[in-house]
Design a protein around this motif. Structure first.
Motif, short mmCIF file in Angstrom:
data_model
loop_
_atom_site.label_atom_id
_atom_site.label_comp_id
_atom_site.label_asym_id
_atom_site.label_seq_id
_atom_site.Cartn_x
_atom_site.Cartn_y
_atom_site.Cartn_z
N UNK A 93 -43.71 -2.04 49.81
CA UNK A 93 -42.82 -0.90 50.02
C UNK A 93 -43.08 0.20 48.64
N UNK A 107 -35.54 1.62 61.15
CA UNK A 107 -36.02 0.39 62.16
C UNK A 107 -35.85 0.74 63.53
N UNK A 149 -44.77 -3.96 59.70
CA UNK A 149 -44.65 -3.22 61.15
C UNK A 149 -46.00 -3.50 61.89
N UNK A 187 -24.42 1.85 59.43
CA UNK A 187 -24.51 2.75 58.09
C UNK A 187 -23.38 3.86 57.97
N UNK A 240 -26.79 0.54 53.50
CA UNK A 240 -27.38 1.77 53.16
C UNK A 240 -28.62 2.15 53.51
N UNK A 246 -38.59 -4.44 57.93
CA UNK A 246 -37.50 -3.48 57.68
C UNK A 246 -36.99 -3.83 56.54
N UNK A 247 -36.60 -2.64 55.74
CA UNK A 247 -35.85 -2.92 54.38
C UNK A 247 -34.48 -2.49 54.55
N UNK A 248 -34.33 -1.11 54.24
CA UNK A 248 -33.07 -0.45 54.54
C UNK A 248 -32.70 -0.50 56.07
N UNK A 249 -33.45 -0.49 56.80
CA UNK A 249 -33.54 -0.61 58.07
C UNK A 249 -32.84 0.90 58.84
N UNK A 250 -33.10 1.76 58.21
CA UNK A 250 -32.72 3.03 58.89
C UNK A 250 -33.53 3.54 59.71
N UNK A 303 -39.05 3.40 52.91
CA UNK A 303 -38.93 1.94 52.21
C UNK A 303 -40.31 1.51 52.20
N UNK A 304 -40.97 1.92 52.99
CA UNK A 304 -42.45 1.39 52.80
C UNK A 304 -42.79 -0.02 53.92
N UNK A 305 -42.35 -0.16 54.83
CA UNK A 305 -42.41 -1.25 55.91
C UNK A 305 -43.69 -1.29 56.76
N UNK A 306 -44.44 -0.45 56.54
CA UNK A 306 -45.64 -0.31 57.60
C UNK A 306 -46.57 -1.51 57.39
N UNK A 354 -46.43 1.63 48.82
CA UNK A 354 -46.48 2.88 49.57
C UNK A 354 -46.08 3.98 49.21
N UNK A 373 -29.66 -2.78 49.61
CA UNK A 373 -30.41 -1.71 49.70
C UNK A 373 -31.58 -1.78 50.52
N UNK A 374 -31.72 -3.05 51.04
CA UNK A 374 -32.84 -3.34 51.79
C UNK A 374 -33.76 -3.99 51.05
N UNK A 415 -41.75 -10.75 60.62
CA UNK A 415 -42.59 -9.94 59.52
C UNK A 415 -41.84 -9.01 58.65
N UNK A 416 -40.63 -9.10 58.29
CA UNK A 416 -40.19 -8.63 57.40
C UNK A 416 -40.13 -6.90 57.70
N UNK A 431 -47.82 5.29 58.94
CA UNK A 431 -48.28 3.86 58.93
C UNK A 431 -49.97 3.81 59.03
N UNK A 478 -30.48 -5.22 61.86
CA UNK A 478 -31.28 -3.93 61.64
C UNK A 478 -32.16 -3.94 62.61
N UNK A 527 -40.17 -7.94 64.54
CA UNK A 527 -39.82 -7.29 63.23
C UNK A 527 -39.07 -8.18 62.30
N UNK A 528 -38.12 -8.93 62.81
CA UNK A 528 -37.34 -9.90 61.82
C UNK A 528 -38.52 -11.00 61.16
N UNK A 586 -35.02 -12.50 56.29
CA UNK A 586 -33.81 -11.59 55.84
C UNK A 586 -32.83 -11.84 56.95
#
Ligand code: FES
Ligand code: FES
Lengths: 211, 716
Positions: free
Chosen positions: B613, A156, A195, B34, B220, A150-154, A189-192, B616, B443-444, A147-148, B649, B27, A144-145, B21
């Motif tokens: 993102x 993830x 992923x 959070x 966040x 994750x964005x906000x990571x919530x 966030x659109x990390x598909x 999407x 914010x990611x 291939x980035x 996905x 994460x 996951x790291x 990142x």
């Protein structure tokens, strides 16, 4: 807040109510039925019925036993997050539509928000916290790291746990398989794209074996 | 003063590299904390009672039963009797208890009496009724040139009506906070895009000095423009905390409340008339639009239509702001741009169909009306190559005989993205450690990562040697993360702060290297004399010369004098390829080609993630997302993820991103990228569907029922 204490595994109390669906109706915005059930005085476990007051339960999480007292309506997710401080799994929809709360129960990915804590007793529960060894990341996390993914990571942690369960059953997936297998999780966030790649890479790193 | 300008492209070691990142491991392992994960000692949990009515007056609130409910510690009335409610979901009261379950029990036991007016108006698309009810406020006509004459001169006039409904932000981490207020000081753990500013906002609500609020946030879970303020629930939770003796209280919206009241993107509907010459040159443009962002109506800047092609010489603009009884709008990733991109590009595509021209030609033909014709030309041609326009495009509706039709479509966008004001503090310790502090937030988007890269580049150190602290209002102030301003603001402040610190370090070590400070450079973990590599000190040895006193320096970005480090103003083009099953109405996105203009890219990996993102999110808006209000009850019918659909996905097809990293763009410095790529996608997908099925589906999202209805109308 009660802190969990480790103790001997105890026998599971028989649960009289096992359907989250029933109890979900009782929660916020629920009808008259909910209030009626909730207003009954706390009863000790009696003739196979538990609650609505707090009961003692034992959860086996990440290889450790935790004894805690919760009302029977408390979900596994809220027990993990608010009682045991395992906040990796997130609460997003709280009704089985997003996968942010995914944990493994007996190795299978489940939505912890639609599982009752009392029903998870005696089962082997694994959360994302149990996937790391010290500071060493699990291969799924590393992928996951890389291939980035994750964005906000919530979302993830839910995705990582779901991906692990998926790879355990599909050790050599294609991106197409991943798209079919991880449909139970949502990301805003659109990390598909990341992923899809991460899960294929993780499966390769795990050598096509179950891990 | 050091020379702050970015190093030339071929000399960058870390800037421009696709490094991972820096908070990725936190994460991916679930360790990232959070607001919703915060547990403070003695913390209580709150639940919120909201109004089920869209227009009503609170006449009585009885909390006596709730007060006696097990575990309940305090109740805060938010809408006192006498309060008029203008949308369902309005906050009525908060209950704090020892557990969240008990707080919810307490909420259920509050008895509220309402006078229900039953005259709510929620049909945002229905301008005629809005006008009849006096709920539409015209903003006056704006005319440029002579549109009436130009329409007479036009060879072809194309007319259309298009609409885009409200969608919500859907941050996966709902709005809320943990807050403790002892009557004087506040510990505040919000989920915010505005670490440096939100404390002052809360302080205002509590009528205390801003300096009394300590804000801290590590991560966040999504904001997208909806998390700048402390909000009513923040202020009221703090007041409730005071009531219960200053105990911390955690409150975050449940999903329904989040979707109902935590912000939405305004709807815009409109009727368009476009006049053109035979060769596709647009000469006249007329739009009558209306928009709503909730009870407050919904304005629209006349400069936004026609979008991008804003210099069409003859144009008329009319707009009405429609007030409805629904939760209010908030900035939503590129406010208004995705909507006007969809409206404008739909009108152009329909014009092309009427002219029987390839829409790509019509877009290219009219680029002289845009701010950056050459950029758009290159982008459109690049996107066309990526999507296979030449080989795959067919005239509208001519997709062969089978029930599954394919089509291609175009969308374009523009954005600013000039960095916000920000200050960063750098401390270089005698042991060689480097600490950066800035009151920003990630914010990611990769803010932590790009700051660390920038500092490492400037100090000649590896990234792992930099400690970065963000997310606290005790650090120097940085702007809120809105308008794609964060990457510019924080990277420029970092560049200046680190070079200012380095200058002091050079002064301290120059004597021991037998050189002047301005002869020194920092590279590869060393401080060395320019042109004489034999004279050097390791970073650690150099810092040891500081004795016991660390170096402290700050650097600020000022958007008024960007100094060549940052810039604003970008264009973008996207093209979609779709497949539409005309028997089921189901649209499948095959591919989206994303071409995005940018400035100097600090991290191509996180930059690409922004584009993926955003694309999407555009797919969600084009195909799935919509707030549906029930005319009878005024309630948001689908305010849960079972019925408020986001793409999964498997739904997003193939997305190909091309960042336009030309030397000219690089030379502009850093430009924000968070918002621009979310703009063109909806237009591109909607146009592709029209191209596939031969008829315009006037409203997005392009759900099967709408597609089938459009096909039905064509047959009729
Ligand atoms: S929180 Fe459990 S599925 Fe969404
Ligand atoms: S990374 Fe933000 S929701 Fe998935």
């Amino acid at each position: 807040m009660r802190s969990p204490k480790e103790s001997q595994v105890r026998k599971l109390p028989e649960s009289g109510v096992s359907r989250r669906g029933f109890l979900q109706g009782v929660s916020l915005g629920g009808g008259a039925l909910g209030a009626a059930v909730l207003e009954r005085p706390a009863e000790a476990a009696q003739s196979g019925v538990v609650g609505p007051g707090e009961v003692s339960i034992t959860l086996w999480v990440n290889g450790k036993e935790h004894e805690l007292r919760v009302e029977p309506r408390v979900t596994l997710l809220d027990a993990l997050r608010d009682r045991l401080g395992l906040t990796g799994a997130k609460r997003v929809c709280d009704r089985g539509t997003c996968g942010a709360c995914t944990v493994l129960v007996e190795g299978k990915a489940v939505y912890a928000c639609t599982t009752l804590a009392i029903d998870a007793q005696g089962k082997n529960i694994q959360t994302i916290e149990g996937m790391t060894r010290g500071s060493e990341l699990h291969p799924v996390m590393k992928a996951f790291v890389n291939n980035d993914a994750q964005q906000c990571g919530f979302c993830t942690p839910g995705f990582v746990v779901a991906a692990k369960a998926f790879i355990d059953e599909h050790p050599n997936p294609t991106e197409e398989d991943v798209m079919n297998g991880l449909g139970g999780n949502l990301c805003r966030c659109g990390t598909y794209i990341g992923i899809r790649k991460a899960v294929v890479e993780a499966a390769k790193a795990m050598g096509g074996r179950n891990a | 003063m050091p020379d702050y300008k970015w190093p030339p492209k071929d000399q960058r070691r870390i800037i421009g590299k696709p490094v991972n990142r820096v908070d990725g491991p936190a994460k991916a392992s679930g360790r990232a904390r959070f607001s919703q994960d915060v547990r403070l000692p003695g913390m209580l949990y709150a639940a919120l009672l909201t109004s089920p009515y869209a227009h009503a007056k609170v006449t009585d609130i009885d909390t006596s039963q709730a007060e006696k409910s097990p575990g309940v510690k305090g109740i805060q009335i938010i809408s006192e009797p006498g309060t008029e409610i203008q949308w369902a979901g309005t906050e009525i009261a908060l209950v704090a208890a020892d557990t969240e379950e008990h707080a919810r029990d307490g909420v259920r036991k509050i008895k509220v009496k309402y006078e229900v007016f039953n005259d709510h108006f929620v049909k945002e698309a229905d301008l005629a009724t809005a006008q009849k009810l006096g709920r539409a406020k015209p903003s006056g006509e704006a005319v440029t040139g002579d549109p009436d004459q130009a329409f007479k001169d036009a060879d072809v006039i194309s007319e259309g009506e298009y609409g885009i409904p409200p969608i919500t932000h859907c941050c996966l981490e709902s709005h809320g906070q943990v807050v403790a207020f002892d009557g004087e000081k506040v510990e505040y753990r919000p989920s915010t895009q505005n670490v440096s500013g939100v404390g002052g906002d809360l302080a205002k609500g509590l009528e205390i000095p801003a300096a009394n609020v300590h804000v801290h946030q590590d991560h966040i879970g999504g904001g997208f423009g909806s998390k700048f303020a402390s909000d009513r629930w923040g202020v009221e939770t703090a007041k409730l905390s005071k009531k219960v003796g200053g105990k911390p209280i955690r409150y975050h919206h449940d999903r329904r409340t989040e979707l109902e009241i935590a912000g939405c993107r305004p709807a815009i509907y409109g009727r368009f008339k476009v006049g053109a010459k035979k060769d596709g040159t647009i000469i006249a443009w007329e739009s009558k639009t209306w928009a709503t962002g909730g009870f407050g109506g919904g304005g629209l800047n006349a400069n936004l239509l026609p979008y991008v092609f804003r210099d069409v010489p003859n144009r008329r603009f009319n707009h009405s702001a429609v007030s409805i009884n629904a939760g209010g709008a908030r900035a939503w990733r590129a406010p208004n741009h995705p909507q006007v991109s969809f409206l404008t590009c739909s009108a152009i595509e329909d014009l092309a169909a009427k002219l029987k021209m390839d829409p790509l030609e019509v877009f290219l033909k009219n680029l002289h009306y845009t701010q950056r014709p050459e950029v758009y030309r290159a982008q459109l041609l690049k996107a066309a190559e990526m999507i296979g326009w030449k080989s795959k495009w067919h005239p509208r509706g001519q997709s062969g005989r089978g029930p599954v039709k394919t089509g291609l479509g175009i969308g374009i966008g523009t954005w600013g993205g000039m960095g916000h004001n920000a200050t960063e503090r750098v401390t270089i310790h005698p042991d060689g450690s480097v600490v950066l502090e800035i009151g920003s937030q990630d914010l990611g988007t990769g803010t932590r990562t790009i700051i660390t890269q920038t500092a490492a580049e400037s100090l000649g150190l590896p990234m792992k040697d930099i400690t970065l602290r963000i997310g606290d209002n005790r650090y120097p102030r940085a702007g809120a993360s809105g308008g794609s301003t964060t990457v510019g603001g924080t990277s420029a402040a970092t560049r200046k702060a680190t070079l200012n610190a380095l200058e002091k370090l050079f002064e301290a070590v120059a004597p021991s290297l037998g050189a002047q400070p301005d002869q020194l450079v920092a590279r590869d973990g060393k401080i060395m004399v320019k042109g004489d590599s034999s004279k050097s000190l390791t970073w650690r040895a150099a810092c040891a010369k500081l004795g016991v006193t660390p170096i402290e320096a700050t650097g600020s970005n000022n958007r008024r004098s960007p100094g060549g480090l940052i810039a604003g103003g970008v264009g973008g083009a996207q093209m979609a390829e779709v497949e539409v099953d005309t028997e089921t109405g189901i649209v499948t996105l095959k591919k989206l080609a994303v071409v995005q203009d940018c400035g100097m890219i600090i991290n191509p990996k996180t930059a690409a993630s922004q584009c993926y993102g955003a694309a999407i999110m555009a797919i969600c808006g084009a195909l799935y997302e919509e707030r549906i209000l029930d005319a009878a009850t005024g309630r948001f019918l689908n305010a849960e993820f079972d019925f408020y659909k986001l793409a999964g996905i498997k739904d997003v097809g193939q997305i190909e991103v091309h960042l336009d990293m030309t030397p000219e763009h690089d030379a502009r410095g850093v430009v924000g990228l968070g918002e621009p790529p979310v703009i063109p996608g909806i237009a591109a997908i909607a146009n592709a569907v029209a191209n596939a099925i031969g008829v315009r589906v006037p409203r997005v999202p392009l759900t099967p029922d709408r597609v089938l209805a459009a096909l039905e109308r064509r047959r009729a």
